[in-house]
Design an enzyme around this catalytic site. Structure first.
Site, PDB file in Angstrom:
ATOM      1  CG  ASN A  32      15.006  60.137  20.490  1.00 32.16           C
ATOM      2  OD1 ASN A  32      15.092  60.602  19.285  1.00 32.16           O
ATOM      3  ND2 ASN A  32      15.031  58.907  20.851  1.00 32.16           N
TER       4      ASN A  32
ATOM      5  CG  HIS B  72      18.064  56.192  19.114  1.00 33.91           C
ATOM      6  ND1 HIS B  72      17.814  57.291  18.513  1.00 33.91           N
ATOM      7  CD2 HIS B  72      18.435  56.392  20.486  1.00 33.91           C
ATOM      8  CE1 HIS B  72      18.073  58.288  19.388  1.00 33.91           C
ATOM      9  NE2 HIS B  72      18.492  57.785  20.674  1.00 33.91           N
TER      10      HIS B  72
ATOM     11  CB  CYS C 124      12.205  59.050  15.292  1.00 30.14           C
ATOM     12  SG  CYS C 124      13.434  57.831  14.657  1.00 30.14           S
TER      13      CYS C 124
HETATM   14  N1  ARG Z   1      19.441  63.458  15.271  1.00 30.95           N
HETATM   15  C1  ARG Z   1      18.623  62.818  16.385  1.00 30.95           C
HETATM   16  C2  ARG Z   1      19.577  62.115  17.164  1.00 30.95           C
HETATM   17  O1  ARG Z   1      20.669  61.619  16.828  1.00 30.95           O
HETATM   18  C3  ARG Z   1      17.599  61.613  15.434  1.00 30.95           C
HETATM   19  C4  ARG Z   1      16.892  60.937  16.556  1.00 30.95           C
HETATM   20  C5  ARG Z   1      16.032  59.986  15.915  1.00 30.95           C
HETATM   21  N2  ARG Z   1      15.205  59.084  16.980  1.00 30.95           N
HETATM   22  C6  ARG Z   1      14.940  58.010  17.214  1.00 30.95           C
HETATM   23  N3  ARG Z   1      14.169  57.552  18.047  1.00 30.95           N
HETATM   24  N4  ARG Z   1      15.690  57.000  16.380  1.00 30.95           N
HETATM   25  O2  ARG Z   1      19.543  61.940  18.414  1.00 30.95           O
END
Ligand code: ARG
Length: 280
Positions: free
Chosen positions: A71, A168, A264
Site C-alpha cells: 500500500n 483492495h 500485501c
Molecule cells: N489493515 C490494512 C488495511 O485495511 C490491511 C491492508 C492490506 N493490504 C492490501 N494490499 N490488501 O488497510
C-alpha cells in the site's frame, strides 16, 4: 540476463489490529500476537529470499498497518507514485514511504489532490502486457485510473470492487507471470468481469472459489514459476500446477486479522515497462 526480482518489505515491529477499517478487523482489536506475527513474517521473508532480493523499510511507531508495504504506492520503472490513503489511521505511512524512495533516488510523484489511492493494493501491473489494472469502489477512487494513465502513460483498466471483504484489488486479483490471472470473480461488478474477460483469455484465467478467496489465495506473490501465498486448496494447487506454477504456502493468519496476507506484505520494486510483444 534479467536482474533478479526485488521486493520491499517492512518488519511488523509495531503491527497490530488497533482500529477497524475493513471487515476482517471487526471484533479483532487487540487480537494480534506480536511474536507469532514476527515469526510468520520471518518465514515469508525467508521463503521470498530464495526468489528475490529483499529490501526493508523501517516501520513507524503508531502505524500498525505499515508492514503492508503493497500500500506504500505504485512502482513503474524508476517512478514511485506515493499513496494517498483513504483512512486517517494510515495517512502517516505515506511520507515515510515517500522518503524511503526519495532517499534511494526514485522519482517520487503523487496523484492530483483529492484522489484517494492505495498503491499496489489497488494498482496491479499486468505481467505480460503494458497495462495497469486499478481496483476502486472501496479505497482508491475511480478517478485514480485516468490520473495514473496520464501520469505514467500506460493503459489503465478500472475494475469496480463490490464485496467489502475484498476491499483492495490484491485481495481478489493476482496477475501471474506470463500473463495468466488468479482471481475471485464475484468480488467484481459485471462491467469489470467483462473487462477482464475481454483482455485475459479464458484458458489463462484461474477463478478461485469462495473458500480459497477467504483464505487470501488471490493475495499471492508471483515470481518466476513460483506462487507464494497463505493457503491454497488441493484443487487450486492442481490448477496452478497445470498452469506451470509451484505453490509455496506460508501461514500468515496473524496478518489475516488485519485483512492482509502474503502479497500485501510486499511491494515489487523492479517493474519494467513492458512492450506489446513481451510475453513474460
Ligand atoms: N489493515 C490494512 C488495511 O485495511 C490491511 C491492508 C492490506 N493490504 C492490501 N494490499 N490488501 O488497510
Amino acid at each position: 540476463m534479467p536482474s533478479s526480482p526485488r521486493l520491499l518489505m517492512c518488519p511488523p515491529l509495531h503491527f497490530g489490529v488497533d482500529y477497524v477499517i475493513n471487515p476482517w478487523m471487526q471484533g479483532r482489536i487487540g487480537s494480534a500476537v506480536p511474536l507469532r506475527a514476527q515469526a510468520q513474517w520471518d518465514a515469508l521473508h525467508a521463503a521470498l529470499s530464495a526468489l528475490a532480493d529483499i529490501q526493508t523499510a523501517r516501520p513507524g511507531p503508531g502505524l500498525p498497518d505499515m508492514p503492508f508495504a503493497a500500500n506504500a504506492g505504485l512502482v513503474l520503472e524508476d517512478t514511485f507514485v506515493v499513496s494517498r490513503f483513504l483512512h486517517p489511521q494510515r495517512q502517516g505511512e505515506a511520507p515515510l514511504f515517500a522518503d524511503w524512495f526519495r532517499e534511494r533516488g526514485w522519482n517520487v510523484r503523487e496523484l492530483p489532490a483529492g484522489i484517494a489511492f492505495e498503491g499496489a493494493g489497488d494498482a496491479l501491473l499486468d505481467r505480460a502486457a503494458p497495462r495497469l489494472w486499478l481496483g476502486h469502489g472501496h479505497r482508491s477512487d475511480a478517478a485514480a485510473a485516468p490520473a495514473l494513465a496520464d501520469l505514467l502513460d500506460i493503459e489503465t483498466i478500472p475494475l469496480r470492487l463490490t464485496d467489502p471483504r475484498f476491499y483492495h484489488l490484491d485481495t481478489c486479483f493476482c496477475p501471474l507471470q506470463g500473463g495468466g490471472l488468479l482471481y475471485y470473480p464475484p468480488a467484481f461488478d459485471e462491467p469489470a468481469q467483462a473487462a477482464i474477460a475481454a483482455r485475459v483469455p479464458a484458458g489463462q484465467r484461474i477463478a478461485v472459489g469462495e473458500a480459497d478467496a477467504l483464505d487470501f489465495a488471490c493475495n499471492a506473490i508471483s515470481i518466476g514459476d513460483t506462487v507464494v501465498l497463505n493457503r491454497a486448496s488441493p484443487g487450486l494447487r492442481d490448477a496452478l500446477a497445470r498452469a506451470g506454477f509451484s505453490v509455496v504456502e506460508i501461514a500468515l493468519d496473524e496478518f489475516l486479522k488485519a485483512g492482509g496476507s502474503a502479497k500485501c506484505l510486499t511491494l515489487r520494486l523492479d517493474e519494467p515497462r513492458l512492450s506489446e510483444t513481451v510475453a513474460g
